[in-house]
Design a protein around this motif. Structure first.
Motif, PDB file in Angstrom:
ATOM      1  N   UNK A  16      60.545  89.820  16.933  1.00  6.17           N
ATOM      2  CA  UNK A  16      59.611  90.478  16.026  1.00  6.17           C
ATOM      3  C   UNK A  16      59.529  89.743  14.689  1.00  6.17           C
ATOM      4  N   UNK A  17      60.692  89.292  14.173  1.00  5.33           N
ATOM      5  CA  UNK A  17      60.706  88.591  12.885  1.00  5.33           C
ATOM      6  C   UNK A  17      59.906  87.296  12.967  1.00  5.33           C
ATOM      7  N   UNK A  18      60.061  86.564  14.069  1.00  3.90           N
ATOM      8  CA  UNK A  18      59.323  85.306  14.235  1.00  3.90           C
ATOM      9  C   UNK A  18      57.824  85.567  14.259  1.00  3.90           C
ATOM     10  N   UNK A  19      57.392  86.625  14.950  1.00  7.85           N
ATOM     11  CA  UNK A  19      55.973  86.950  15.005  1.00  7.85           C
ATOM     12  C   UNK A  19      55.443  87.356  13.639  1.00  7.85           C
ATOM     13  N   UNK A  20      56.221  88.158  12.908  1.00 12.91           N
ATOM     14  CA  UNK A  20      55.788  88.597  11.570  1.00 12.91           C
ATOM     15  C   UNK A  20      55.640  87.406  10.624  1.00 12.91           C
ATOM     16  N   UNK A  21      56.605  86.485  10.671  1.00  7.52           N
ATOM     17  CA  UNK A  21      56.519  85.308   9.813  1.00  7.52           C
ATOM     18  C   UNK A  21      55.313  84.440  10.182  1.00  7.52           C
ATOM     19  N   UNK A  22      55.101  84.297  11.507  1.00  2.00           N
ATOM     20  CA  UNK A  22      53.976  83.483  11.960  1.00  2.00           C
ATOM     21  C   UNK A  22      52.651  84.075  11.490  1.00  2.00           C
ATOM     22  N   UNK A  23      52.499  85.405  11.619  1.00  4.67           N
ATOM     23  CA  UNK A  23      51.262  86.066  11.172  1.00  4.67           C
ATOM     24  C   UNK A  23      51.097  85.945   9.661  1.00  4.67           C
ATOM     25  N   UNK A  24      52.181  86.110   8.906  1.00  3.51           N
ATOM     26  CA  UNK A  24      52.084  86.042   7.453  1.00  3.51           C
ATOM     27  C   UNK A  24      51.662  84.643   7.008  1.00  3.51           C
ATOM     28  N   UNK A  25      52.329  83.610   7.541  1.00  5.21           N
ATOM     29  CA  UNK A  25      52.005  82.244   7.137  1.00  5.21           C
ATOM     30  C   UNK A  25      50.584  81.870   7.528  1.00  5.21           C
ATOM     31  N   UNK A  26      50.145  82.381   8.656  1.00  3.42           N
ATOM     32  CA  UNK A  26      48.808  82.040   9.136  1.00  3.42           C
ATOM     33  C   UNK A  26      47.724  82.762   8.335  1.00  3.42           C
ATOM     34  N   UNK A  27      47.923  84.071   8.124  1.00  4.39           N
ATOM     35  CA  UNK A  27      46.873  84.873   7.490  1.00  4.39           C
ATOM     36  C   UNK A  27      46.934  84.824   5.969  1.00  4.39           C
ATOM     37  N   UNK A  28      48.126  84.850   5.403  1.00 10.61           N
ATOM     38  CA  UNK A  28      48.251  84.913   3.944  1.00 10.61           C
ATOM     39  C   UNK A  28      48.320  83.540   3.285  1.00 10.61           C
ATOM     40  N   UNK A  29      48.991  82.599   3.937  1.00  9.22           N
ATOM     41  CA  UNK A  29      49.183  81.283   3.313  1.00  9.22           C
ATOM     42  C   UNK A  29      48.253  80.219   3.883  1.00  9.22           C
ATOM     43  N   UNK A  30      47.548  80.526   4.970  1.00 13.63           N
ATOM     44  CA  UNK A  30      46.618  79.562   5.554  1.00 13.63           C
ATOM     45  C   UNK A  30      47.290  78.365   6.183  1.00 13.63           C
ATOM     46  N   UNK A  31      48.508  78.545   6.678  1.00  9.92           N
ATOM     47  CA  UNK A  31      49.261  77.454   7.298  1.00  9.92           C
ATOM     48  C   UNK A  31      49.107  77.542   8.812  1.00  9.92           C
ATOM     49  N   UNK A  32      48.735  76.414   9.410  1.00 12.00           N
ATOM     50  CA  UNK A  32      48.658  76.383  10.873  1.00 12.00           C
ATOM     51  C   UNK A  32      50.074  76.430  11.431  1.00 12.00           C
ATOM     52  N   UNK A  33      50.397  77.478  12.136  1.00  9.80           N
ATOM     53  CA  UNK A  33      51.754  77.604  12.655  1.00  9.80           C
ATOM     54  C   UNK A  33      51.740  78.269  14.025  1.00  9.80           C
ATOM     55  N   UNK A  34      52.804  78.058  14.765  1.00  8.85           N
ATOM     56  CA  UNK A  34      52.944  78.627  16.100  1.00  8.85           C
ATOM     57  C   UNK A  34      54.261  79.379  16.177  1.00  8.85           C
ATOM     58  N   UNK A  35      54.307  80.381  17.036  1.00 11.47           N
ATOM     59  CA  UNK A  35      55.526  81.159  17.249  1.00 11.47           C
ATOM     60  C   UNK A  35      56.208  80.696  18.531  1.00 11.47           C
ATOM     61  N   UNK A  36      57.528  80.761  18.530  1.00 19.65           N
ATOM     62  CA  UNK A  36      58.326  80.318  19.677  1.00 19.65           C
ATOM     63  C   UNK A  36      59.480  81.306  19.826  1.00 19.65           C
ATOM     64  N   UNK A  37      59.364  82.221  20.784  1.00 17.10           N
ATOM     65  CA  UNK A  37      60.387  83.271  20.905  1.00 17.10           C
ATOM     66  C   UNK A  37      60.508  83.736  22.351  1.00 17.10           C
ATOM     67  N   UNK A  38      61.468  84.643  22.595  1.00 21.84           N
ATOM     68  CA  UNK A  38      61.791  85.102  23.943  1.00 21.84           C
ATOM     69  C   UNK A  38      60.655  85.855  24.609  1.00 21.84           C
TER      70      UNK A  38
END
Length: 450
Positions: free
Chosen positions: A1-23
């Motif tokens: 959940x933390x990885x997904x939240x960080x990925x969404x925040x960086x993508x939507x709020x900071x405009x950083x192209x990022x991907x999530x990698x989790x179980x």
């Protein structure tokens, strides 16, 4: 959940192209995320990983590691760092550890950094020191023990442990294991082999002949799929949905979703073994014109492989050449292997249509059998020379190694009797295997002058 939240925040709020990698992702989805991150041109700028990303993946193309949380176990931390700090890393790895002042995260960071010094160098003593101070560390993180005193004791314990490890090193083994000149020679040979393009050309020809579909993916990369008219029921290491392969080492290091093909890869070695074990392509007929040679003269080219039954651990290829042996005989049973090379013969020979070839074989069957017998005689002479050379090399190499260890044992008690006995066994088994080596006829080509 933390990885997904960080990925969404960086993508939507900071405009950083990022991907999530989790179980929560499937293996295919994780491969796609890692591949997107590895794409240097239009890939993700950041990859947000849960603990599953701390092992088994290679990200040596990245140089910044942000540790949102810290594991207590030093081994786990070194695994995380090792995703970036590995072979292929071209620069320094910058480690960032955000924390709130006065929290357990700060105290853990200080213990790892000031006590173990784990962020600046490898820490082989990390796990035993952690085991020794585990309970006190837990208490310090909860605020029940002075973290400064614990850091000081940890620093001293780490220094002592590292000193004991250094004293236990086998200096002679380290000196013998590091041969920079020899290592550089091997590296250059590997690089030359990979730059030649010979492997990719051969593999594409192999796919064409076996009915495996292949299409261009990118420079040095192919997409493979089973063809509808494959000559074999199964192509090694090729699943039904296909596979992407690369012949470039740098691409393979960055793209774990691609298979890195070398001459030793199972896809190549098993496919070649399958070809050698069948009659596919093991006989050919052609014609050529040679000035001064009467029409109807026969040339028979035979290719033999050296066959030896022995454990791989003996590494007999060090002594016995396993390269194919070639014999070219003419109508008078003369060996012309040195006079006309295989490459030159390829340039001169012209194909014969199937109907004509069948007629020639029927007419010349007896003459071909005689030439085969003559070729086998020459091949046996070549094999005898190979056996003699291999026996001499094995006796010299292993004999010198046995003598060296026996001399070394007199002054170094770390040399065990088992090591010397094993070398003697290797010598006996190697010599016996070399004596059993024989030749197998793998292919013939009949050439008739016109």
């Amino acid at each position: 959940a933390t990885a997904e939240q960080l990925e969404h925040y960086l993508h939507l709020r900071a405009g950083i192209r990022c991907a999530a990698f989790h179980e929560g992702l499937s293996i295919i989805e994780r491969d796609r995320a890692a591949a997107w991150f590895a794409d240097a041109e239009s890939g993700a700028q950041a990859l947000i990983c849960s603990e599953i990303g701390s092992e088994g993946r290679n990200f040596q193309f990245a140089q910044h590691l942000v540790l949102f949380d810290l594991p207590r176990n030093p081994d786990l931390l070194e695994q995380r760092i090792g995703r970036l700090d590995r072979i292929g890393q071209a620069g320094d790895v910058h480690i960032h550890v955000p924390y709130l002042a006065g929290t357990a995260q700060e105290r853990l960071f200080r213990w790892l950094h000031e006590g173990l010094d784990i962020f600046r160098q490898n820490c082989p003593a990390g796990r035993p020191v952690f085991d020794a101070y585990r309970e006190r560390l837990e208490a310090a993180l909860d605020g029940g023990e002075d973290i400064n005193a614990l850091i000081e004791e940890t620093r001293e314990a780490t220094a002592n442990a590292n000193r004991r490890l250094a004293e236990g090193r086998d200096r002679l083994l380290e000196r013998n294991a590091c041969r920079p000149v020899e290592a550089q020679r091997i590296i250059e040979a590997i690089r030359d082999s990979e730059r030649s393009g010979e492997l990719q050309a051969y593999f594409e020809t192999l796919c064409d002949n076996l009915g495996v579909e292949h299409e261009y993916h990118s420079e040095g990369c192919l997409v493979l799929r089973p063809g509808e008219h494959m000559d074999t029921a199964h192509f090694p290491e090729l699943p039904e949905d296909g596979r992407t392969v690369t012949f470039d080492r740098a691409t393979a290091l960055a793209r774990e979703d691609m298979a890195f093909l070398t001459w030793e890869h199972p896809m190549l070695s098993e496919a070649m073994e399958a070809i050698l074990s069948t009659e596919l392509g093991n006989a050919a007929l052609g014609t050529l014109k040679l000035r001064g040679v009467p029409a109807g003269t026969l040339l028979l080219e035979c290719l033999y492989t050296v066959n030896v039954s022995a454990p791989k651990s003996l590494q007999l290829q060090r002594f016995l050449s396993l390269s194919p042996q070639r014999v070219l005989v003419d109508s008078r049973d003369r060996d012309l292997s040195q006079a006309i090379s295989h490459e030159r013969l390829n340039q001169l020979v012209r194909r014969v249509d199937h109907a004509t070839a069948v007629g020639i074989i029927r007419q010349l069957q007896g003459a071909v059998d005689e030439r085969l017998a003559a070729a086998a005689g020459f091949a046996e002479k070549h094999l005898a020379t190979l056996r003699e050379d291999a026996t001499r090399r094995a006796e010299n190499h292993l004999g010198e190694e046995i003598t060296r260890l026996e001399s070394l044992k007199r002054v170094n008690p770390q040399v065990r009797d088992e090591e010397i006995s094993h070398l003697r066994w290797q010598r006996e088994e190697s010599l016996a295997a070399i004596a059993r080596a024989d030749l197998h006829l793998q292919a013939v080509r009949l050439v008739v002058t016109a």
